[in-house]
Motif scaffolding. Structure first.
Motif, PDB file in Angstrom:
ATOM      1  N   ALA A  18       0.825  -1.209   0.000  1.00  0.00           N
ATOM      2  CA  ALA A  18       0.000   0.000   0.000  1.00  0.00           C
ATOM      3  C   ALA A  18       0.859   1.259   0.000  1.00  0.00           C
ATOM      4  CB  ALA A  18      -0.930  -0.013   1.207  1.00  0.00           C
ATOM      5  N   VAL A  19       1.868   1.282   0.853  1.00  0.00           N
ATOM      6  CA  VAL A  19       2.729   2.469   0.939  1.00  0.00           C
ATOM      7  C   VAL A  19       3.563   2.624  -0.329  1.00  0.00           C
ATOM      8  CG1 VAL A  19       4.602   3.579   2.220  1.00  0.00           C
ATOM      9  CG2 VAL A  19       2.787   2.386   3.455  1.00  0.00           C
ATOM     10  N   ASN A  20       4.031   1.510  -0.900  1.00  0.00           N
ATOM     11  CA  ASN A  20       4.782   1.587  -2.152  1.00  0.00           C
ATOM     12  C   ASN A  20       3.912   2.064  -3.296  1.00  0.00           C
ATOM     13  OD1 ASN A  20       7.766   0.383  -2.504  1.00  0.00           O
ATOM     14  ND2 ASN A  20       6.810  -0.508  -0.686  1.00  0.00           N
ATOM     15  N   ALA A  21       2.658   1.643  -3.318  1.00  0.00           N
ATOM     16  CA  ALA A  21       1.743   2.112  -4.359  1.00  0.00           C
ATOM     17  C   ALA A  21       1.542   3.619  -4.249  1.00  0.00           C
ATOM     18  CB  ALA A  21       0.408   1.385  -4.246  1.00  0.00           C
ATOM     19  N   ALA A  22       1.405   4.099  -3.018  1.00  0.00           N
ATOM     20  CA  ALA A  22       1.266   5.543  -2.803  1.00  0.00           C
ATOM     21  C   ALA A  22       2.533   6.269  -3.238  1.00  0.00           C
ATOM     22  CB  ALA A  22       0.963   5.825  -1.335  1.00  0.00           C
ATOM     23  N   ALA A  23       3.694   5.681  -2.930  1.00  0.00           N
ATOM     24  CA  ALA A  23       4.964   6.307  -3.295  1.00  0.00           C
ATOM     25  C   ALA A  23       5.133   6.379  -4.808  1.00  0.00           C
ATOM     26  CB  ALA A  23       6.119   5.527  -2.678  1.00  0.00           C
ATOM     27  N   ALA A  24       4.740   5.320  -5.497  1.00  0.00           N
ATOM     28  CA  ALA A  24       4.917   5.265  -6.954  1.00  0.00           C
ATOM     29  C   ALA A  24       4.029   6.265  -7.679  1.00  0.00           C
ATOM     30  CB  ALA A  24       4.631   3.852  -7.450  1.00  0.00           C
ATOM     31  N   THR A  25       2.915   6.614  -7.083  1.00  0.00           N
ATOM     32  CA  THR A  25       1.967   7.526  -7.735  1.00  0.00           C
ATOM     33  C   THR A  25       2.031   8.945  -7.192  1.00  0.00           C
ATOM     34  OG1 THR A  25       0.239   6.818  -6.171  1.00  0.00           O
ATOM     35  CG2 THR A  25       0.373   5.640  -8.262  1.00  0.00           C
ATOM     36  N   GLY A  26       3.035   9.219  -6.374  1.00  0.00           N
ATOM     37  CA  GLY A  26       3.177  10.559  -5.833  1.00  0.00           C
ATOM     38  C   GLY A  26       2.289  10.839  -4.649  1.00  0.00           C
ATOM     39  N   PHE A  29       3.672  12.730   0.298  1.00  0.00           N
ATOM     40  CA  PHE A  29       4.199  14.094   0.308  1.00  0.00           C
ATOM     41  C   PHE A  29       4.228  14.727  -1.085  1.00  0.00           C
ATOM     42  CE2 PHE A  29       6.528  11.587   3.595  1.00  0.00           C
ATOM     43  CZ  PHE A  29       5.878  12.097   4.702  1.00  0.00           C
ATOM     44  N   GLY A  30       3.413  14.177  -1.999  1.00  0.00           N
ATOM     45  CA  GLY A  30       3.271  14.774  -3.324  1.00  0.00           C
ATOM     46  C   GLY A  30       4.419  14.538  -4.277  1.00  0.00           C
ATOM     47  N   ARG A  31       5.316  13.594  -3.953  1.00  0.00           N
ATOM     48  CA  ARG A  31       6.463  13.322  -4.818  1.00  0.00           C
ATOM     49  C   ARG A  31       6.630  11.827  -4.999  1.00  0.00           C
ATOM     50  NH1 ARG A  31       7.908  17.299  -1.206  1.00  0.00           N
ATOM     51  NH2 ARG A  31       8.637  15.737   0.279  1.00  0.00           N
ATOM     52  N   SER A  32       6.931  11.405  -6.223  1.00  0.00           N
ATOM     53  CA  SER A  32       7.192   9.994  -6.475  1.00  0.00           C
ATOM     54  C   SER A  32       8.643   9.680  -6.122  1.00  0.00           C
ATOM     55  CB  SER A  32       6.938   9.648  -7.947  1.00  0.00           C
ATOM     56  OG  SER A  32       7.919  10.246  -8.778  1.00  0.00           O
ATOM     57  N   HIS A 101      10.848   9.932   1.211  1.00  0.00           N
ATOM     58  CA  HIS A 101       9.935  10.895   0.598  1.00  0.00           C
ATOM     59  C   HIS A 101       9.855  12.202   1.375  1.00  0.00           C
ATOM     60  CE1 HIS A 101       7.910   8.793  -2.818  1.00  0.00           C
ATOM     61  NE2 HIS A 101       8.572   7.798  -2.257  1.00  0.00           N
ATOM     62  N   SER A 102      10.327  12.198   2.590  1.00  0.00           N
ATOM     63  CA  SER A 102      10.434  13.456   3.327  1.00  0.00           C
ATOM     64  C   SER A 102      11.797  14.114   3.076  1.00  0.00           C
ATOM     65  CB  SER A 102      10.225  13.227   4.821  1.00  0.00           C
ATOM     66  OG  SER A 102      11.242  12.396   5.363  1.00  0.00           O
ATOM     67  N   GLU A 103      12.595  13.459   2.184  1.00  0.00           N
ATOM     68  CA  GLU A 103      13.891  13.969   1.728  1.00  0.00           C
ATOM     69  C   GLU A 103      14.898  14.129   2.858  1.00  0.00           C
ATOM     70  OE1 GLU A 103      13.852  16.940  -1.462  1.00  0.00           O
ATOM     71  OE2 GLU A 103      11.664  16.840  -1.419  1.00  0.00           O
TER      72      GLU A 103
END
Length: 256
Positions: A18-26, A29-32, A101-103
């Motif tokens: 689930a978290v990877n799917a969110a990461a892949a689609t941005g 935090f709004g960034r892929s 993703h929080s850089e």
């Protein structure tokens, strides 16, 4: 394996996907993940297509999770030994995505190192399933997932640490970036050969080779020397894998 570990691992897998799917689609935090990686380019960053291997990793991990619910696997010692390591890897995987993703690149290097350590634990615990000729299903359900997962995360750790050092302004002690990149390829090829010959595992080096080839593809415009070095290291990894595959093909199952 006890019921609570089966449930925890199933929940862990679902959380990671689930978290990877969110990461892949941005969605984080709004960034892929790719956009963040492109912000700090290095000479060991692979081409984008290489990350498709996550689909294979998660499919193999799903096979592992489902296998734990099979009656024939509930008392499997290797399955029991790998269960805590797998759940810990899920926690580190999710944690890494949130930090990346929080850089916070330095923190992400430590988190992915934790993921690497848990996968090493899972890999070593899974090896009995790879060495038992009588139980080929056990190999595909238990050993193979961790070979591929560890192979990819080994290279991903190298990339992540390189990004963290670049983001922190490290100058490489005056050594050119190309030299550091080639040195890291030598390390990757050495680890691949070690896994192939020490653990009789062709799948770890093949996964490392996949990453190295993608690095060469990505870096050929920046440095032909780096690209050729990456492809040479990949060739070494593939050669060791083929030698082990040939040996495995020639093995006969042991008699009962």
């Amino acid at each position: 394996m006890s019921l609570h570990w089966r449930i925890l691992n199933a929940a862990g897998w679902l959380g990671v996907v689930a978290v990877n799917a969110a990461a892949a689609t941005g969605g984080l935090f709004g960034r892929s993940s790719g956009e963040i990686s492109d912000k700090i380019p290095t000479l060991v960053t692979p081409a984008g297509y290489a990350f498709s291997i996550w689909s294979v990793i998660y499919l193999l991990a799903l096979c592992y999770v489902v296998a734990a619910f099979l009656p024939s696997r509930r008392n499997d010692r290797t399955m029991k030994a790998t269960a805590p390591w797998f759940f810990a890897s899920c926690l580190f995987n999710v944690g890494w995505l949130l930090v990346w993703h929080s850089e916070r690149y330095t923190a992400s290097a430590f988190v992915i190192a934790g993921l690497l350590l848990t996968l090493i634990g899972a890999y070593l615990s899974s090896r009995p399933a790879a060495r038992t000729a009588r139980d080929r299903a056990g190999f595909f359900l238990i050993a193979l997932p961790f070979s591929v997962y560890l192979g990819w995360v080994t290279v991903a750790t190298i990339v992540n640490i390189s990004v963290a050092l670049r983001a922190g302004g490290w100058d490489g002690w005056g050594v050119p970036d190309r030299a550091w990149a080639i040195a890291l390829f030598v390390v990757a090829a050495t680890l691949a050969a070690f896994a192939a010959f020490k653990d009789k595992d062709p799948w770890f080096p093949l996964t490392v080779a996949w990453a190295l080839i993608a690095i060469g593809v990505k870096q050929q415009a920046a440095s032909q020397l780096v690209a050729v070095a990456a492809w040479t290291a990949a060739g070494i990894a593939i050669a060791t894998a083929l030698l082990k595959l040939r040996g495995i093909a020639g093995m006969k199952p042991r008699r009962m």
